[in-house]
Design a protein around this motif. Structure first.
Motif, PDB file in Angstrom:
ATOM      1  N   LEU B  68       0.831  -1.193   0.000  1.00  0.00           N
ATOM      2  CA  LEU B  68       0.000   0.000   0.000  1.00  0.00           C
ATOM      3  C   LEU B  68       0.874   1.255   0.000  1.00  0.00           C
ATOM      4  N   ALA B  96      -7.157   3.405   0.913  1.00  0.00           N
ATOM      5  CA  ALA B  96      -5.999   4.265   1.149  1.00  0.00           C
ATOM      6  C   ALA B  96      -6.480   5.527   1.847  1.00  0.00           C
ATOM      7  N   ALA B  97      -5.651   6.038   2.699  1.00  0.00           N
ATOM      8  CA  ALA B  97      -6.033   7.212   3.477  1.00  0.00           C
ATOM      9  C   ALA B  97      -6.281   8.388   2.529  1.00  0.00           C
ATOM     10  N   GLY B  98      -7.433   8.981   2.659  1.00  0.00           N
ATOM     11  CA  GLY B  98      -7.780  10.149   1.870  1.00  0.00           C
ATOM     12  C   GLY B  98      -8.178   9.815   0.458  1.00  0.00           C
ATOM     13  N   TYR B  99      -8.088   8.587   0.062  1.00  0.00           N
ATOM     14  CA  TYR B  99      -8.378   8.210  -1.311  1.00  0.00           C
ATOM     15  C   TYR B  99      -9.647   7.373  -1.431  1.00  0.00           C
ATOM     16  N   VAL B 102      -8.900   1.053  -2.717  1.00  0.00           N
ATOM     17  CA  VAL B 102      -7.897   0.809  -3.747  1.00  0.00           C
ATOM     18  C   VAL B 102      -7.980  -0.630  -4.241  1.00  0.00           C
ATOM     19  N   ILE B 136      -1.628   4.809   6.519  1.00  0.00           N
ATOM     20  CA  ILE B 136      -1.751   5.020   5.083  1.00  0.00           C
ATOM     21  C   ILE B 136      -3.014   4.368   4.539  1.00  0.00           C
TER      22      ILE B 136
END
Lengths: 364, 608
Positions: B68, B96-99, B102, B136
């Motif tokens: 990741l 994913a952090a802020g995304y 994934v 993350i």
């Protein structure tokens, strides 16, 4: 692809025209794909410019594509080594660290071996030695100074950003390919020299656009403060650019390698700049082999291990002209000025693109 | 229905009841155990599922860090796909952090609400150096409970199938075992008991086991043995007692409240003049004529007595024999209760006491005669006693007279003869002074003087024996003189001791005491062979006590009294005359002690 086929036909034609002459036979074990499948046209272009050079020097070029499969490439090397009529020269690439094994296979072949694009690592050299040592038919290595390319790209992007604080996201190739590390090292070298430059993160990719796109999206979310992004090839740079556009981020994107689409992106203001010249390595290899074949050993001009500085920045101002040279008038590509056999010039080889651009401009 | 069920349950045999109980018990236990096992299995599987989810989430949170971090989606998907074929996997999602997401991998199962186990773990990158960990992304692991539920269902089915199979096997085995161990022995016992009930006391049950039924069979066999022995003993006893009854001299009978004889023995028939006992009972029962020896009134009286006292003991009755002869009988009887608890029969023992009655009458005549003789004898005895009293009084009187005469004779001898002899002695002395010295006459005179002296001593002795002079000076003086005289004559030391003031006694008792002591000392001198004699006179408030003790050879007092020991009789008689108590204690070789205790206080007449 059509163009590649045309080049192949041209090679065959040359072969038939000068069938009575003793022409050096060169086999290029191309690690890339014979047709574009998402990793870009880099290796196809390499073959194309090699073909042009072969035609220019009246040499027989045989290209074997490994389709990004290093195991297939290994088998191809074994096949070449077993031939009854081995080629005079075999050009191989240390893609995914496969050159060590290929050198071992080809060591007993009468063919001369030239390694291009990706040099062997020091660990590999501990096992196989250096050029013209344990493996005597390994006559030389030709690589671009990838670190210098990375350095130049980041310097360009920094200057383009106005020398303000840059937070850089890097997307390089697979970690097993030395050139991807070298390019990243050049970037890091520049940023280390710069007070307001910082690397947010460097990630490894598989050279593909899609992977780069995905990575770029995630990294942009992870580092909202990032304002510069670079990729180790132009395909990945285009993927990263897609991500930047998708996120509406204000991020400068630069790449390495000047494929057609990348050049067009530069022309249209997408990519900020690209480092060009990688796909001429095959043509420069043909120059070295031509000179070597005709008695001008390139080792006398910089040694058997040549790491040459022929990468330059292509930006919006010179992109269109470079695209014309590379993609529209490839037949005008002339490598003869770089040959020391044809030009009695001392000193080390200088494959600077400006000569090429000058040449092509003249021919135009 | 309940009654019918109760009836049907009661009518089941033991084997069926045991099997039924076993089935109910085992079914209950097996059902409970199976439910608990299933529940345990369910809990353990769900716990294991939760653990697996946690482990997978933890594993992914570690293994996905580098992929990741490097945003290596292929590696992430490869990792997720590696575990995706697990049928329990419903979904793996990496964000994913802020995304956002994934990578996500879904399992093949459709996930219903509440059928999932969800674990979410942070994926944290640990940068080199001292920088803190950076989150993350996250891994979300969703496992479905469906597989566990299916496994639980399969386990439940398997457990219930195994339980059912076990139950069936257990039932079959128990059926056969119970049939062999319970039903067959019980059947054998039933047959044996039936045989015994049918009179076959030799029937025995084979003992094939040591369990309760085996022990029961052994005990029934033992009971049969005992029953057989008891029956034999009973028969023997019946024979014996029937013989006793048949041969008894007394009449034994059973009388009902109507006055009829239910049972009677031959002695009864003979007693009442019948030929046999049957005539006595049959006639009483069938003829209806009043031939019963017990009249209705007598019967009623007897039953009334029985009801009151519980028994009849020694009642003498007069009955009539068959020929009308009256007889006296003695009746001992007790009541026999019927099953309803009321008095039904009188069980009696009849003894013919006619002869005894006659003998008793004779005896009474004899007794009357004897009583008459006894009264005559008593009268005679009274006469005899009176005669004896008079005789004793006469004896005492004679003794007193004799003592008085002795006293008089002694005084006469002492006063008259003594003075004469003293005068004769003085005359002889005067005569001798006138005779020439050394002549023959002087010699003769001297011899005469010695004769006179001797005569004087004899007179003194005679007087002393007739009545000691010392007695005139009191009892103590007399006894002291007697002791000294005894010592002098017998050479046996005799010690006299008077511990209290001298008693003041009249002459008769003092003389009697003196004579008793004198007789005692005479006996010591004659028979005791003693070396020491002690005479003690004690005058206390309780009375006067004289003790004569010697250390001689002693004698048997009883035999001495039984013999003709006139000395002892004389002492006793003297003691009786003065109303004193005389005790003689002696044993062979242990000396003799004679104690004379004078209880009555005598007042000595004042001398004028």
């Amino acid at each position: 692809m059509l163009r590649a086929g045309a080049y192949a036909g041209l090679v065959n034609m040359i072969h038939s025209t000068h069938a009575f002459e003793r022409r050096p036979h060169v086999v290029f074990l191309n690690p890339g794909e014979s047709a574009e499948r998402g990793t870009g046209q880099h290796w196809q272009l390499v073959s194309s410019f090699m073909g042009m050079a072969a035609m220019t020097f009246n040499m027989q070029l045989e290209v074997l594509y490994a389709e990004r499969d290093h195991l297939l490439m290994q088998r191809q090397a074994e096949e070449v080594a077993r031939r009854s009529f081995p080629p005079d020269y075999v050009i191989i690439v240390n893609e995914k660290m496969a050159a060590q094994q290929m050198l071992k296979v080809l060591a007993h072949s009468p063919s001369k071996i030239l390694v291009i694009h990706n040099d062997l690592t020091s660990e590999q050299r501990q096992y196989v030695g250096n050029e013209r040592e344990k493996i005597s038919n390994w006559i030389g290595t030709l690589t671009a100074n990838a670190e210098l390319g990375g350095f130049r790209l980041m310097k360009f992007l920094y200057q383009r950003f106005g020398r303000r604080e840059v937070n850089v996201i890097g997307i390089t190739g697979d970690p097993n390919t030395p050139v991807s590390l070298e390019r990243a090292a050049g970037v890091a070298t520049f940023l280390n020299q710069t007070a307001n430059g910082r690397i947010c993160q460097l990630v490894f990719s598989d050279w593909s656009r899609a992977d780069s796109h995905q990575k770029a999206r995630v990294l942009l979310a992870r580092y909202p403060e990032a304002n510069v992004m670079w990729a180790a090839n132009d395909t990945m740079a285009l993927g990263a650019l897609d991500a930047v556009k998708l996120n509406n981020a204000h991020v400068l994107v630069g790449g390495m390698g000047a494929l057609k689409e990348a050049l067009e992106s530069v022309i249209h203001g997408g990519l900020a700049g690209i480092v060009a010249g990688d796909y001429f390595v095959g043509a420069w290899a043909m120059v070295l082999l031509y000179d070597y074949h005709w008695g001008k050993d390139f080792a006398k001009h910089g040694g058997p291990r040549l790491k040459l500085d022929y990468l330059g920045i292509i930006e919006r101002t010179n992109a269109r002209r470079f695209a014309d040279v590379v993609f529209r008038r490839i037949e005008a590509f002339d490598v003869r000025p770089y040959s020391k056999h044809l030009n009695q010039r001392e000193g080390s080889y200088d494959f600077n693109l400006k000569h090429l651009l000058k040449t092509t401009t003249r021919s135009l | 229905m309940r009654v019918r069920a109760k009836f049907s349950l009661r009518s089941l045999n033991l084997h069926t009841k045991l099997m039924l109980s076993l089935v109910v018990l085992v079914a209950a236990v097996a059902g409970t155990s199976a439910s608990m096992l299933v529940e345990h299995e369910r809990n353990s599987r769900l716990l294991a599922l939760g653990d697996r989810a946690t482990r997978i989430a933890d594993l992914f949170s570690q293994s996905l860090v580098l992929p990741l971090w490097n945003v290596d989606l292929r590696a992430i998907e490869n990792q997720l796909a590696a575990l995706a074929p697990n049928p329990e996997v419903a979904e793996f999602t990496v964000t994913a952090a802020g995304y956002g997401t994934v990578a996500t991998v879904k399992g093949s199962r459709h996930l219903n609400d509440g059928e999932s186990v969800v674990r979410v773990r942070a994926i944290e990158y640990d940068p080199p150096g001292n920088a803190p960990k950076e989150k993350i992304g996250e891994i979300r692991v969703v496992l479905t409970k469906a597989v566990a539920q299916e496994a639980i269902n399969r386990a439940r089915q398997a457990i219930f199938a195994i339980m059912a199979a076990l139950l069936a096997v257990l039932y079959a085995a128990s059926f056969l075992l119970l049939k062999r161990m319970v039903r067959s022995p019980v059947n054998r016992l039933e047959k044996m008991v039936d045989k015994i009930a049918g009179g076959d006391l030799d029937a025995r049950c084979e003992v094939k086991s040591d369990d309760e039924l085996g022990r029961l069979a052994a005990r029934i066999n033992y009971m049969a043995d005992q029953l057989r022995t008891s029956t034999l003993l009973l028969q023997e006893s019946e024979r014996k007692y029937r013989s006793i009854v048949e041969n008894a001299v007394e009449g034994i009978f059973l009388l009902d409240q109507a006055g009829n004889l239910a049972e009677a023995n031959p002695a009864m028939a003979q007693l009442l003049g019948y030929d046999n006992a049957c005539d006595l009972t049959v006639s009483a029962e069938s003829d209806g004529r009043p031939k019963s020896p017990f009249s209705l009134s007598l019967t009623a009286t007897l039953f009334k007595t029985l009801n009151a006292d519980g028994e009849i003991r020694g009642l003498e009755l007069q009955l009539s024999r068959l020929d009308g002869t009256p007889i006296w009988v003695q009746l001992n009887a007790r009541g026999l209760m019927g099953s309803e608890g009321s008095l039904r029969y009188l069980e009696g023992l009849l003894t013919d006491v006619t002869a005894r009655k006659h003998a008793l009458e004779d005896l009474q005549l004899q007794r009357d005669r004897l009583e008459l003789e006894v009264s005559e004898r008593k009268w005679t005895e009274l006469e005899l006693l009176a005669s004896r009293e008079r005789l004793q009084q006469l004896h005492a009187h004679q003794e007193a007279i004799r003592e008085e005469e002795r006293k008089c004779i002694a005084m006469e001898i002492h006063d008259e003869l003594g003075q004469l002899l003293t005068a004769l002695k003085m005359d002889l002395s005067l005569l001798s002074m006138q005779l020439p010295t050394g002549s023959a006459v002087i010699q003769k005179a001297e011899e005469m003087r010695e004769l006179i002296e001797q005569t004087i001593r004899i007179v003194r002795n005679v007087v002393s024996h007739l009545r000691p002079t010392a007695l005139n000076y009191g009892l103590a003086s007399a006894l002291e003189w007697l002791a000294a005289d005894f010592s002098r004559h017998t050479k046996i030391p005799c010690r006299f001791q008077s511990t209290h003031p001298e008693p003041n006694l009249p002459d008769p008792p003092a003389t009697a005491i003196f004579r008793i002591v004198q007789e005692s000392l005479t006996n010591v001198a004659r028979h005791a062979k003693a070396s020491q004699v002690d005479v003690t006179l004690a005058n206390t408030d309780a009375g006067i006590e004289v003790i004569i003790r010697d250390n001689g050879q002693g004698f048997n007092v009883v035999s001495a009294r039984a013999g003709y020991s006139y000395g002892l009789h004389g002492m006793a008689e003297r003691a009786r005359l003065i109303r004193a108590q005389l005790e003689v204690h002696s044993k062979p070789d242990r000396g003799t002690l004679i104690r004379l205790r004078l209880l009555e206080t005598f007042e000595k007449p004042q001398s004028h």
